[in-house]
Structures are given as C-alpha cells and as structure tokens.
Design a protein around this motif. Structure first.
Motif, mmCIF file in Angstrom:
data_model
loop_
_atom_site.group_PDB
_atom_site.id
_atom_site.type_symbol
_atom_site.label_atom_id
_atom_site.label_comp_id
_atom_site.label_asym_id
_atom_site.label_seq_id
_atom_site.Cartn_x
_atom_site.Cartn_y
_atom_site.Cartn_z
ATOM 1 N N CYS A 28 -30.898 26.783 -49.086
ATOM 2 C CA CYS A 28 -31.803 25.558 -49.070
ATOM 3 C C CYS A 28 -30.987 24.849 -49.499
ATOM 4 C CB CYS A 28 -33.185 25.695 -49.320
ATOM 5 S SG CYS A 28 -34.008 26.809 -48.114
ATOM 6 N N ARG A 31 -25.967 20.934 -48.500
ATOM 7 C CA ARG A 31 -25.931 19.787 -48.010
ATOM 8 C C ARG A 31 -24.020 20.060 -46.776
ATOM 9 N NH1 ARG A 31 -30.180 20.245 -48.352
ATOM 10 N NH2 ARG A 31 -31.073 19.125 -49.884
ATOM 11 N N ARG A 32 -24.344 19.168 -46.368
ATOM 12 C CA ARG A 32 -23.179 19.559 -45.131
ATOM 13 C C ARG A 32 -21.887 18.759 -45.620
ATOM 14 N NH1 ARG A 32 -22.949 16.381 -39.225
ATOM 15 N NH2 ARG A 32 -21.365 17.459 -38.857
ATOM 16 N N VAL A 56 -20.145 24.079 -45.081
ATOM 17 C CA VAL A 56 -21.501 24.208 -44.231
ATOM 18 C C VAL A 56 -21.734 23.116 -43.464
ATOM 19 C CG1 VAL A 56 -24.111 23.117 -44.045
ATOM 20 C CG2 VAL A 56 -22.726 24.687 -45.714
ATOM 21 N N GLU A 59 -27.651 22.154 -42.694
ATOM 22 C CA GLU A 59 -27.942 22.572 -43.208
ATOM 23 C C GLU A 59 -29.445 23.315 -43.048
ATOM 24 O OE1 GLU A 59 -29.062 18.563 -45.881
ATOM 25 O OE2 GLU A 59 -27.503 18.412 -45.725
ATOM 26 N N TRP A 60 -29.717 23.935 -44.138
ATOM 27 C CA TRP A 60 -31.351 24.918 -44.150
ATOM 28 C C TRP A 60 -31.854 24.169 -42.471
ATOM 29 C CZ3 TRP A 60 -31.786 29.524 -45.300
ATOM 30 C CH2 TRP A 60 -33.047 30.335 -45.153
ATOM 31 N N VAL A 73 -28.707 28.373 -42.478
ATOM 32 C CA VAL A 73 -27.619 27.544 -42.421
ATOM 33 C C VAL A 73 -26.157 27.717 -41.688
ATOM 34 C CG1 VAL A 73 -25.873 26.595 -44.061
ATOM 35 C CG2 VAL A 73 -28.542 26.476 -44.858
#
Length: 91
Positions: A28, A31-32, A56, A59-60, A73
């Motif tokens: 969680c 971040r991207r 990533v 994001e979540w 994710v």
C-alpha cells in the motif's frame, strides 16, 4: 534497433494474493515508479529466492477479477537476475 532483436514488450501484471498484513501495508505504501525486489515464494523456505526487479506501474487498488478478495499493485519487469538470491542470504 538490430533486425535480429525483437522489440521488448513491456508486460504489466498484478502483484496480488498477498495475505500477510505487514506485506500488504508495504504494498500500500508503494508509489508509481518505485522499484522492488521480486521473489518466488514456492512451498518451503528453501525455495524462496529473489528472481529480479520490478517497477510499480499502478499503485494499490482494491482487487478486480481474480484479485477481488483483496487488493493489488501492478508491476512491470525491469530485469531478471542471472543468479537467484535466497531470501536467507539477505536477511
């Protein structure tokens, strides 16, 4: 680009089916653009190895489709390790 090299397809896949609360909290917080070590978690501690690096892409989010029972994710492969690294070796 060399004609012998096919253009790499950037594959994005969900990182889901995480049940451990600490691991979910970590996912969680991603971040991207964050990069992560990706490991294979087969049965038995001796088979758990870091196999590469992912980035990533999303994001979540609450689960969709197969991940509907939790969240996920989305990640894309950055690279694979030539040699697998046992999780115990980095602890």
């Amino acid at each position: 680009m060399n004609s012998d090299n096919a253009e790499q397809i950037i594959q994005i896949a969900p990182w889901d089916s995480v049940c451990n609360r600490q691991a979910i909290n970590s996912l969680c917080a991603l971040r991207r653009g964050d990069r992560c070590l990706f490991y294979h978690s087969s049965a038995g501690a001796t088979s758990r190895h870091i196999v590469g690096v992912v980035e990533v892409a999303r994001e979540w989010y609450e689960g969709e489709g197969e991940a509907a029972s939790g969240g996920a994710v989305d990640v894309r492969v950055v690279g694979e390790f030539r040699l697998l690294v046992a999780l115990g070796e980095i602890r």
